[in-house]
Design an enzyme around this catalytic site. Structure first.
Site, PDB file in Angstrom:
ATOM      1  N   LYS A   1       0.819  -1.208   0.000  1.00 17.72           N
ATOM      2  CA  LYS A   1       0.000   0.000   0.000  1.00 17.72           C
ATOM      3  C   LYS A   1       0.866   1.277   0.000  1.00 17.72           C
ATOM      4  CE  LYS A   1      -4.198  -1.749  -0.148  1.00 17.72           C
ATOM      5  NZ  LYS A   1      -4.363  -3.100   0.289  1.00 17.72           N
TER       6      LYS A   1
HETATM    7  C1  LIG Z   1      -5.684  -3.853   0.808  1.00 16.90           C
HETATM    8  C2  LIG Z   1      -7.141  -3.625   0.896  1.00 16.90           C
HETATM    9  C3  LIG Z   1      -7.896  -4.021   1.999  1.00 16.90           C
HETATM   10  C4  LIG Z   1      -7.363  -4.869   3.101  1.00 16.90           C
HETATM   11  O1  LIG Z   1      -6.155  -4.538   3.580  1.00 16.90           O
HETATM   12  P1  LIG Z   1      -5.122  -5.620   4.209  1.00 16.90           P
HETATM   13  O2  LIG Z   1      -4.273  -4.725   5.034  1.00 16.90           O
HETATM   14  O3  LIG Z   1      -4.379  -6.242   3.068  1.00 16.90           O
HETATM   15  O4  LIG Z   1      -5.899  -6.581   5.014  1.00 16.90           O
HETATM   16  C5  LIG Z   1      -9.226  -3.680   2.042  1.00 16.90           C
HETATM   17  N1  LIG Z   1      -9.800  -3.015   1.049  1.00 16.90           N
HETATM   18  C6  LIG Z   1      -9.118  -2.634  -0.048  1.00 16.90           C
HETATM   19  C7  LIG Z   1      -9.808  -1.868  -1.122  1.00 16.90           C
HETATM   20  C8  LIG Z   1      -7.773  -2.944  -0.174  1.00 16.90           C
HETATM   21  O5  LIG Z   1      -7.113  -2.607  -1.275  1.00 16.90           O
END
Ligand SMILES: *Cc1c(COP(=O)(O)O)cnc(C)c1O
Length: 406
Positions: free
Chosen positions: A186
């Site tokens: 992210k």
């Molecule tokens: C990455 C993501 C999540 C969940 O995040 P994690 O930290 O990987 O559990 C939820 N919603 C969206 C749109 C994402 O891209």
């Protein structure tokens, strides 16, 4: 795009602070921790950088969404309206709290189509959950209006859009609650982690307890805490928070690099005949993690993707339509209700009515969409080269398409 690309001495320093005391847990151990509170510090930094009153760190973005849903009081029998283009975590969390995911079309913003949301409302609808995909915003004004008219909760999944904004306010801070993810790929990372954002103190207190077995965190003795409600262990560790603390201080730098590389790439790709770009309800608010573009037809798009693959330069260009994680068409396990344990009857019923070809309007958009991830380490020369290669591949396949069939 991902903050891990610029991992460095700043992150190491924050981790070292924690290793110095060995207190890896975010709660308790007030003496031995020598006043090192990385999780608290990161929560404060998130609030101050993004402009919200409360941030509750969690072990992941997925647990952040689950925490937000539960704390908003969403559970058995409640319908949550969510888009067909998102990450699987969206429906996982809705199913996890016992609620019913109601899938709805996206439009050329790549996020919830407000008209489709209106059509999906039933007496059981409790929440609208827009997902700010690929670094940019959903069309929030109409969605806020719908929520107001129907007395619904708005939960913003901003997991992919840390630092992006809508009309001057950061994504995740506009609805009743919002969520961020700090997983490894992210915008900023903790390795694993997430956060629930809100301006509602009552909700913040619920999130705080929910992520730590319901502890009320009122005293300094964990053993003496009361448990007003049942919670879970969705805690972040101090080591993860330490990484995030260094990363959030770099957010402005990441955003500036992304904007520069994005605008350079966009200018180059604009020369592809027939290309168009994702519609942004607030063009100023993009975090520029991706450049999302469309070709006029599915055939043309597939041909370019095939050409990029052939040339071994597909990496970083995402054709979501065929992606197993992000688009409804490939979520066979959801449609089949393939869970390890039993779903409730209402959930099963909601999943049974889903058909792979049930969203032709979204298919029409997603089958023509490519998102190019913007790198933090690209030099100007590399960005130029990447862009020109995509243009060349596109022009090659477009001429091939036009030429008479042999
Ligand atoms: C990455 C993501 C999540 C969940 O995040 P994690 O930290 O990987 O559990 C939820 N919603 C969206 C749109 C994402 O891209």
């Amino acid at each position: 795009m991902p903050g891990f690309e610029l991992f460095g001495p700043e992150e190491r320093k924050e981790i070292d602070d924690v290793l110095e005391t060995g207190i890896l847990m975010r709660y308790g151990f007030d003496g031995p921790r020598k006043n090192i509170w990385k999780s608290k510090e990161l929560e404060a930094a998130i609030c101050s950088r993004l402009g919200c009153s409360f941030a509750q760190l969690t072990s992941s973005g997925t647990t952040a969404v689950s925490t937000a849903l539960a704390s908003l009081g969403i559970g058995a029998g409640d319908e949550v309206i969510m888009p067909v283009f998102t990450f699987v975590a969206s429906f996982e969390s809705v199913l996890g709290v016992g609620a019913i995911p109601v899938l709805v079309d996206v439009d050329d913003t790549l996020t919830l189509d407000p008209d489709a949301v209106r059509r999906a409302i039933t007496p059981r609808t409790k929440c609208v959950m827009p997902v700010h995909m690929c670094g940019a915003m959903a069309d929030l004004d109409p969605l806020l209006q719908i929520c107001k008219e129907h007395d619904l909760l708005l939960l913003e999944d901003a997991c992919q859009s840390t630092g992006a904004s809508y009309k001057g306010r950061h994504l995740g801070t506009i609805g009743h609650a919002g969520t961020l993810s700090f997983d490894f790929v992210k915008t900023i990372t903790c390795a694993e982690g997430g956060a629930v954002l809100t301006n509602d103190e009552t909700l913040a207190i619920k999130c705080d307890a929910y992520t730590d077995h319901g502890h009320d965190h009122k005293g300094t003795d964990r053993g003496a805490d009361l448990h007003p409600y049942i919670g879970y262990n969705f805690r972040i560790s101090e080591l993860h928070a330490a990484v995030g603390l260094a990363q959030i201080r770099k957010l402005d730098r990441f955003l500036a690099i992304q904007q520069k590389n994005h605008s350079q790439l966009k200018a180059i790709l604009s020369t592809i005949p027939g290309i168009s770009f994702r519609r942004l309800p607030d063009p100023e608010g993009d975090s520029y993690t991706f450049l999302s573009w469309f070709l006029p037809t599915e055939e043309a798009t597939r041909a370019v993707i095939a050409e990029l693959k052939q040339q071994n330069i597909l990496a970083g260009n995402f054709y979501w339509y065929d992606n197993n994680w992000h688009y409804f068409r490939k979520w066979d396990h959801l449609r089949q209700g393939s869970t390890l344990n039993n779903l409730n009857e209402e959930q099963k019923k909601a999943l049974r009515i889903l058909k792979p070809d049930g969203f032709p309007a979204s298919d029409k958009i997603m089958s023509r969409c490519v998102s190019t991830a913007i790198g933090l380490l690209w030099t100007e020369e590399q960005t130029k080269e990447k862009g020109e290669k995509i243009v060349a591949a596109a022009k090659k396949t477009l001429t091939r398409e036009k030429s008479p069939v042999a």
